[in-house]
Write a protein that holds these residues in place. Structure first.
Motif, PDB file in Angstrom:
ATOM      1  N   PHE A  84       5.458  -0.078  11.709  1.00 41.07           N
ATOM      2  CA  PHE A  84       4.092  -0.378  11.287  1.00 41.07           C
ATOM      3  C   PHE A  84       4.117  -0.897   9.852  1.00 41.07           C
ATOM      4  CE2 PHE A  84       4.774   4.148  10.381  1.00 41.07           C
ATOM      5  CZ  PHE A  84       4.439   4.233   9.028  1.00 41.07           C
ATOM      6  N   LEU A  85       3.010  -1.566   9.479  1.00 39.41           N
ATOM      7  CA  LEU A  85       2.807  -2.048   8.118  1.00 39.41           C
ATOM      8  C   LEU A  85       1.377  -1.710   7.706  1.00 39.41           C
ATOM      9  CD1 LEU A  85       3.485  -3.839   5.569  1.00 39.41           C
ATOM     10  CD2 LEU A  85       2.583  -5.771   6.879  1.00 39.41           C
ATOM     11  N   VAL A  86       1.218  -1.129   6.517  1.00 36.95           N
ATOM     12  CA  VAL A  86      -0.109  -0.839   5.977  1.00 36.95           C
ATOM     13  C   VAL A  86      -0.175  -1.378   4.551  1.00 36.95           C
ATOM     14  CG1 VAL A  86      -1.891   0.887   5.621  1.00 36.95           C
ATOM     15  CG2 VAL A  86      -0.063   1.340   7.269  1.00 36.95           C
ATOM     16  N   VAL A  87      -1.234  -2.114   4.224  1.00 33.53           N
ATOM     17  CA  VAL A  87      -1.426  -2.687   2.893  1.00 33.53           C
ATOM     18  C   VAL A  87      -2.782  -2.229   2.359  1.00 33.53           C
ATOM     19  CG1 VAL A  87      -1.713  -4.813   1.550  1.00 33.53           C
ATOM     20  CG2 VAL A  87       0.002  -4.709   3.380  1.00 33.53           C
ATOM     21  N   SER A  88      -2.827  -1.839   1.080  1.00 30.86           N
ATOM     22  CA  SER A  88      -4.098  -1.494   0.434  1.00 30.86           C
ATOM     23  C   SER A  88      -4.322  -2.387  -0.780  1.00 30.86           C
ATOM     24  CB  SER A  88      -4.115  -0.021  -0.002  1.00 30.86           C
ATOM     25  OG  SER A  88      -3.149   0.224  -1.006  1.00 30.86           O
ATOM     26  N   SER A  89      -5.606  -2.748  -1.010  1.00 22.90           N
ATOM     27  CA  SER A  89      -5.946  -3.580  -2.165  1.00 22.90           C
ATOM     28  C   SER A  89      -7.448  -3.537  -2.411  1.00 22.90           C
ATOM     29  CB  SER A  89      -5.514  -5.023  -1.938  1.00 22.90           C
ATOM     30  OG  SER A  89      -5.819  -5.828  -3.068  1.00 22.90           O
ATOM     31  N   THR A  90      -7.811  -3.742  -3.660  1.00 26.12           N
ATOM     32  CA  THR A  90      -9.198  -4.016  -4.022  1.00 26.12           C
ATOM     33  C   THR A  90      -9.475  -5.507  -3.993  1.00 26.12           C
ATOM     34  OG1 THR A  90      -9.008  -2.191  -5.599  1.00 26.12           O
ATOM     35  CG2 THR A  90     -10.955  -3.563  -5.786  1.00 26.12           C
ATOM     36  N   THR A  91      -8.422  -6.316  -4.143  1.00 26.07           N
ATOM     37  CA  THR A  91      -8.571  -7.751  -4.383  1.00 26.07           C
ATOM     38  C   THR A  91      -7.750  -8.582  -3.393  1.00 26.07           C
ATOM     39  OG1 THR A  91      -6.759  -7.589  -6.006  1.00 26.07           O
ATOM     40  CG2 THR A  91      -9.026  -7.427  -6.845  1.00 26.07           C
ATOM     41  N   PRO A  92      -8.045  -8.505  -2.097  1.00 27.84           N
ATOM     42  CA  PRO A  92      -7.282  -9.303  -1.127  1.00 27.84           C
ATOM     43  C   PRO A  92      -7.436 -10.796  -1.403  1.00 27.84           C
ATOM     44  CG  PRO A  92      -9.295  -8.467  -0.126  1.00 27.84           C
ATOM     45  CD  PRO A  92      -9.174  -7.789  -1.460  1.00 27.84           C
ATOM     46  N   GLN A 108       8.513 -11.606   8.182  1.00 25.00           N
ATOM     47  CA  GLN A 108       8.969 -11.903   9.542  1.00 25.00           C
ATOM     48  C   GLN A 108       8.842 -10.696  10.471  1.00 25.00           C
ATOM     49  OE1 GLN A 108      12.706 -14.054   9.699  1.00 25.00           O
ATOM     50  NE2 GLN A 108      12.259 -15.144   7.792  1.00 25.00           N
ATOM     51  N   PHE A 109       7.781  -9.911  10.237  1.00 23.46           N
ATOM     52  CA  PHE A 109       7.444  -8.836  11.164  1.00 23.46           C
ATOM     53  C   PHE A 109       6.689  -9.435  12.350  1.00 23.46           C
ATOM     54  CE2 PHE A 109       7.041  -5.274   7.707  1.00 23.46           C
ATOM     55  CZ  PHE A 109       8.384  -5.411   7.436  1.00 23.46           C
ATOM     56  N   ASN A 110       6.797  -8.789  13.509  1.00 22.82           N
ATOM     57  CA  ASN A 110       6.057  -9.256  14.680  1.00 22.82           C
ATOM     58  C   ASN A 110       5.939  -8.120  15.681  1.00 22.82           C
ATOM     59  OD1 ASN A 110       4.578 -11.311  15.850  1.00 22.82           O
ATOM     60  ND2 ASN A 110       6.324 -12.276  16.860  1.00 22.82           N
ATOM     61  N   HIS A 111       4.863  -8.119  16.434  1.00 18.09           N
ATOM     62  CA  HIS A 111       4.654  -7.136  17.507  1.00 18.09           C
ATOM     63  C   HIS A 111       4.700  -5.703  16.988  1.00 18.09           C
ATOM     64  CE1 HIS A 111       4.713 -10.338  20.450  1.00 18.09           C
ATOM     65  NE2 HIS A 111       5.866 -10.759  19.982  1.00 18.09           N
ATOM     66  N   LEU A 112       3.957  -5.444  15.929  1.00 14.09           N
ATOM     67  CA  LEU A 112       3.835  -4.089  15.401  1.00 14.09           C
ATOM     68  C   LEU A 112       2.435  -3.915  14.836  1.00 14.09           C
ATOM     69  CD1 LEU A 112       5.790  -3.713  12.012  1.00 14.09           C
ATOM     70  CD2 LEU A 112       4.619  -5.755  12.765  1.00 14.09           C
ATOM     71  N   PRO A 113       1.938  -2.673  14.749  1.00 10.38           N
ATOM     72  CA  PRO A 113       0.606  -2.466  14.187  1.00 10.38           C
ATOM     73  C   PRO A 113       0.568  -2.850  12.705  1.00 10.38           C
ATOM     74  CG  PRO A 113       1.379  -0.500  15.347  1.00 10.38           C
ATOM     75  CD  PRO A 113       2.546  -1.413  15.206  1.00 10.38           C
ATOM     76  N   VAL A 114      -0.485  -3.567  12.299  1.00 12.20           N
ATOM     77  CA  VAL A 114      -0.682  -3.968  10.907  1.00 12.20           C
ATOM     78  C   VAL A 114      -2.099  -3.548  10.494  1.00 12.20           C
ATOM     79  CG1 VAL A 114      -0.845  -5.906   9.300  1.00 12.20           C
ATOM     80  CG2 VAL A 114       0.918  -5.909  11.077  1.00 12.20           C
ATOM     81  N   TYR A 115      -2.172  -2.796   9.381  1.00  9.27           N
ATOM     82  CA  TYR A 115      -3.457  -2.280   8.907  1.00  9.27           C
ATOM     83  C   TYR A 115      -3.687  -2.724   7.469  1.00  9.27           C
ATOM     84  CZ  TYR A 115      -2.442   1.101  12.669  1.00  9.27           C
ATOM     85  OH  TYR A 115      -2.117   1.704  13.853  1.00  9.27           O
ATOM     86  N   GLN A 116      -4.975  -2.891   7.105  1.00  9.52           N
ATOM     87  CA  GLN A 116      -5.328  -3.137   5.716  1.00  9.52           C
ATOM     88  C   GLN A 116      -6.424  -2.166   5.292  1.00  9.52           C
ATOM     89  OE1 GLN A 116      -5.132  -7.070   4.076  1.00  9.52           O
ATOM     90  NE2 GLN A 116      -7.171  -6.893   3.193  1.00  9.52           N
ATOM     91  N   VAL A 117      -6.219  -1.529   4.130  1.00  8.20           N
ATOM     92  CA  VAL A 117      -7.158  -0.571   3.577  1.00  8.20           C
ATOM     93  C   VAL A 117      -7.817  -1.191   2.359  1.00  8.20           C
ATOM     94  CG1 VAL A 117      -7.366   1.683   2.451  1.00  8.20           C
ATOM     95  CG2 VAL A 117      -5.822   1.404   4.405  1.00  8.20           C
ATOM     96  N   GLN A 118      -9.140  -1.138   2.293  1.00  9.47           N
ATOM     97  CA  GLN A 118      -9.878  -1.613   1.122  1.00  9.47           C
ATOM     98  C   GLN A 118     -10.135  -0.414   0.227  1.00  9.47           C
ATOM     99  OE1 GLN A 118     -10.742  -4.777   0.503  1.00  9.47           O
ATOM    100  NE2 GLN A 118     -11.958  -4.430  -1.324  1.00  9.47           N
ATOM    101  N   ALA A 119      -9.507  -0.364  -0.928  1.00 10.44           N
ATOM    102  CA  ALA A 119      -9.607   0.805  -1.808  1.00 10.44           C
ATOM    103  C   ALA A 119      -9.256   0.416  -3.227  1.00 10.44           C
ATOM    104  CB  ALA A 119      -8.675   1.920  -1.326  1.00 10.44           C
ATOM    105  N   GLY A 120      -9.566   1.315  -4.143  1.00  9.01           N
ATOM    106  CA  GLY A 120      -9.188   1.140  -5.538  1.00  9.01           C
ATOM    107  C   GLY A 120      -7.893   1.870  -5.827  1.00  9.01           C
ATOM    108  N   CYS A 121      -7.849   2.579  -6.954  1.00 10.58           N
ATOM    109  CA  CYS A 121      -6.618   3.225  -7.392  1.00 10.58           C
ATOM    110  C   CYS A 121      -6.052   4.210  -6.384  1.00 10.58           C
ATOM    111  CB  CYS A 121      -6.848   3.949  -8.719  1.00 10.58           C
ATOM    112  SG  CYS A 121      -7.375   2.871 -10.060  1.00 10.58           S
ATOM    113  N   SER A 122      -6.937   4.805  -5.569  1.00 10.82           N
ATOM    114  CA  SER A 122      -6.467   5.792  -4.593  1.00 10.82           C
ATOM    115  C   SER A 122      -5.866   5.141  -3.358  1.00 10.82           C
ATOM    116  CB  SER A 122      -7.627   6.697  -4.168  1.00 10.82           C
ATOM    117  OG  SER A 122      -8.611   5.958  -3.465  1.00 10.82           O
ATOM    118  N   GLY A 123      -5.900   3.815  -3.271  1.00 13.01           N
ATOM    119  CA  GLY A 123      -5.407   3.134  -2.088  1.00 13.01           C
ATOM    120  C   GLY A 123      -3.954   3.409  -1.790  1.00 13.01           C
TER     121      GLY A 123
END
Length: 339
Positions: A84-92, A108-123
């Protein structure tokens, strides 16, 4: 029933371009470098855009992918091992496609869950918590990333010397960057156990402390500022909130303050960090801070601290990270132990 163990296998970071010192920053924006040092206590920071021309030289996705690459290198695992891949940012970079999917493509990731979290410093803490939950659910390895390019919201052509303090501070407080960690269900790579994660919304009824705005076509000509910081409210709240986070982590684990070898304090600014550390009053605990050299990099900040911690943390030593998000007041933190 206890949760399945989660380990930090590797950490990586990325900072754009050369460091910009207070003299260069002050000369460009029309404020004295002495004022920056006294008010903020940050010596250098990195920007994803050129101060002279305004040219964007690094996207957030570029920085996140670079940090992710170095985290994989540090762990000894490959992209093919990631579940899996998870990314957090305030400024996408854009609302769609998400920065997380752009990073997945670059790596070059493929066929895996990808998540994005919208957050500040606690991201950074939020993606580590989410990653920990995914490991507990049966995944073996995953990559979590946090990053911000706050400079995209600053007008580099503006003389800021006449701005009110709550706007001016944003030009000298922040830097751009990204950080990443590889999580594993097995003690591989760095072999640092993630013993606890704290993530608590505590903003009910409290005024907002920070705003990072977004404009659409219908309101792009509005006069409201893109960035707003109630620095006074933050100064008043962070020291006590940090104490509360510290003792909630310790009590939950059955640790005492004497069991902690390293402290990763909140990284709002150099001056604020020192005030918080003094307020915590932890004797014999070594501080791991980098904000004076990088500026406040938002979602990247805890990862930058983790990268500083990794070569220092010895077998059986423990570390606590304390994070406060002032936008709508989130208390967050981590407890770590090298096995």
């Amino acid at each position: 029933m206890s949760q399945k163990p989660t380990y930090l296998a590797g950490v990586g970071t990325a900072l754009p371009g050369k460091p910009v010192d207070n003299t260069e920053l002050g000369r460009h924006f029309g404020v004295s470098d002495e004022w920056v040092d006294i008010f903020v206590g940050t010596r250098t920071r990195h920007f994803a855009r050129d101060l002279e021309t305004g040219e964007v030289r690094y996207r957030l996705a570029d920085l996140c992918a670079e940090a992710g690459h170095w985290a994989l290198e540090s762990s000894g695992l490959s992209g093919a091992d990631m579940d899996f891949l998870v990314v957090s940012s305030t400024t996408p970079d854009t609302l769609l496609p998400t920065t997380a999917t752009e990073v997945a493509d670059t790596l070059q990731f493929n066929h895996l869950p990808v998540y994005q979290v919208q957050a500040g410093c606690s991201g950074a803490v939020q993606v580590l918590e989410l990653g920990r939950s995914l490991i507990a659910a049966g995944h073996r390895h995953g990559l979590v990333i946090g990053g911000d390019v706050t400079s995209k919201h600053l007008d580099v052509r503006k003389n800021i010397s006449r701005l009110p303090t709550d706007e001016l501070v944003n030009y000298v407080l922040f830097g751009d960057g990204a950080g990443a960690a590889v999580l594993s269900s097995e003690p591989v790579g760095e072999r640092v156990a993630l013993r606890a994660v704290l993530n608590r919304f505590t903003g009910r009824g409290r005024p907002i402390g920070q705003v990072v705005d977004w404009y659409g076509a219908a309101d792009r000509d509005t006069e409201r500022p893109m960035l707003y910081e109630d620095y006074k409210a933050i100064e008043e709240s962070l020291p006590q909130m940090s104490v509360e986070i510290l003792w909630e982590l310790l009590d939950g684990l059955g640790w005492s303050d004497a069991d902690v070898d390293y402290l990763l304090p909140p990284q709002l600014s150099g001056r604020m960090t020192q005030r918080i550390v003094d307020h915590l009053g932890l004797e014999g605990v070594k501080e791991v801070s980098c904000v004076s050299a990088t500026g406040n990099t938002g979602n990247a900040m805890p990862f930058l601290q983790l990268a500083e911690l990794m070569p220092l943390l010895k077998e059986n030593q423990r570390a606590l990270a304390i994070v406060v998000e002032s936008s709508k007041w989130i208390k967050a933190g981590l407890a770590l132990e090298r096995i």
